[in-house]
Enzyme design. Structure first.
Site, mmCIF file in Angstrom:
data_model
loop_
_atom_site.group_PDB
_atom_site.id
_atom_site.type_symbol
_atom_site.label_atom_id
_atom_site.label_comp_id
_atom_site.label_asym_id
_atom_site.label_seq_id
_atom_site.Cartn_x
_atom_site.Cartn_y
_atom_site.Cartn_z
ATOM 1 C CB THR A 108 5.425 -0.325 3.070
ATOM 2 O OG1 THR A 108 4.428 0.670 3.165
ATOM 3 C CG2 THR A 108 4.788 -1.691 2.889
ATOM 4 N NE ARG A 131 -4.114 4.826 0.430
ATOM 5 C CZ ARG A 131 -2.949 4.170 0.434
ATOM 6 N NH1 ARG A 131 -2.541 3.570 1.524
ATOM 7 N NH2 ARG A 131 -2.200 4.138 -0.639
ATOM 8 N N GLY A 180 5.250 1.258 -2.441
ATOM 9 C CA GLY A 180 5.161 2.434 -3.311
ATOM 10 C C GLY A 180 3.786 3.054 -3.163
HETATM 11 N N1 ASP Z 1 2.144 0.763 -0.675
HETATM 12 C C1 ASP Z 1 1.829 1.382 0.578
HETATM 13 C C2 ASP Z 1 0.458 1.991 0.493
HETATM 14 O O1 ASP Z 1 0.160 2.639 -0.479
HETATM 15 C C3 ASP Z 1 2.818 2.442 0.992
HETATM 16 C C4 ASP Z 1 4.273 2.049 0.920
HETATM 17 O O2 ASP Z 1 4.645 1.119 0.261
HETATM 18 O O3 ASP Z 1 5.077 2.710 1.580
HETATM 19 O O4 ASP Z 1 -0.290 1.875 1.430
#
Ligand code: ASP
Length: 326
Positions: free
Chosen positions: A195, A223, A247
């Site tokens: 991300t 989602r 995360g």
């Molecule tokens: N936080 C993001 C999510 O859960 C994923 C990520 O940070 O890579 O959609």
């Protein structure tokens, strides 16, 4: 005589305004970027390629901020560059849902006014971060999702909002990855995520934060993670800090992590660095990931409890960091 006095007043007012403007232009700026928390990458060529994109994004942000541009513009432009790169889990190259499609989320927030905009589950907008900004400026809402967000984008006559076919986002690498994850069935939480996020402080003392993501690989259709949720994955408030998280989103939502950092600073008088450290280390916060932030004095933090987090930062004192490995 009266005219003379009026003239002098106007003259002083103009001089005062110019001095204030000059003072502001001399004041500091700061910018920090993340490219996702997860496992440390050992492939040197991949690390180098990601660092090159992080550098391009960082330079674009610095160009805007050093000339006195706004933190909102810096955050949007930086994230657009990362969304255009297939090396990060945002925009093109974002991870796929269980059905094998891209559903993209993004948020932007203005620390000065607390105005914010977010989109979730977008499938046809090349740069979701710009659409999030248009939700903030062109609607009375904060969050638009799925078809509603795609429809809103299609109605905008705006060169920053480019409409693309859903296949534009899909890369071979993510198709392979989905296959792999499905075979294993369960994604290990420490797998590389990717991300992207950016926080900036401009020379007028205004903070802004933004985050953009494809979410978690093999996620259910519909989602939403923390990234488009204000106070979970993204928050900005001029009285404390700007924060962007990465995360496992569900945990960041459960614990309102980005707002929690603001609250620790605002009510608990904690410093940004120790507030973030506490949240990432304490057992009371079962979160896996990382955070970037800037406080109103321009102090930058980049922390994670995974093996690695791609990150970059720069400020007006000459600080410059770019790391995509560990
Ligand atoms: N936080 C993001 C999510 O859960 C994923 C990520 O940070 O890579 O959609």
């Amino acid at each position: 005589m009266k005219k003379m006095r009026l003239l002098l007043v106007v003259l002083f007012a103009v001089m005062f305004a110019e001095t204030v403007k000059a003072d502001r232009m001399n004041s500091k700026y700061a910018i920090v970027i993340h490219g996702g928390a997860g496992s440390a990458i050992s492939n040197e060529a991949f690390v180098a390629a990601r660092e090159e994109v992080l550098e391009q994004a960082l330079d674009a942000g610095v160009r805007i901020l050093s000339k006195g541009g706004t933190s909102l513009d810096a955050v949007e432009q930086v994230i657009r560059i990362l969304e255009d790169s297939p090396l990060f889990n945002a925009g093109r190259g974002g991870v796929l849902t269980a059905q094998g499609i891209n559903e993209l989320d993004a948020t932007i927030m203005d620390g000065r006014t607390r105005a914010c905009g977010a989109v979730g589950g977008v499938t046809t907008v090349k740069n979701p971060i710009s659409l999030a900004r248009r939700v903030m400026t062109e609607t009375r809402h904060v969050l638009l999702v799925s078809e509603g967000a795609d429809q809103f984008a299609a109605q905008l006559d705006d060169p920053a909002i480019e409409i693309v076919a859903p296949e534009y986002f899909r890369t071979e690498k993510q198709v392979e990855r989905l296959k792999r994850v499905k075979e294993r069935e369960k994604l290990t939480t420490k797998e590389k995520m990717g991300t992207v996020g950016c926080v900036a402080l401009d020379r007028n003392g205004n903070l802004a934060a933004g985050t953009s993501t494809g979410g978690l690989v093999n996620k259910k259709h519909g989602r939403l993670g923390d990234s488009p949720i204000i106070g979970a994955g993204t928050y900005a408030n001029n009285t404390t800090c700007g924060i962007s998280c990465t995360g496992v989103g569900e945990d960041f939502i459960r614990h309102a992590i980005a707002y929690d950092i603001h609250a620790r600073m605002h009510y608990g008088k904690q410093k940004l660095e120790s507030a973030v450290q506490h949240v990432l280390k304490s057992e009371k916060y079962p979160i896996v990931g990382g955070m970037i932030g800037i406080d109103l004095q321009g102090s930058i933090t980049m922390q994670f409890n995974t093996d690695g987090m791609a990150r970059a930062a720069a400020d007006s004192t000459g600080l410059r960091v770019i790391k995509a490995g560990k």
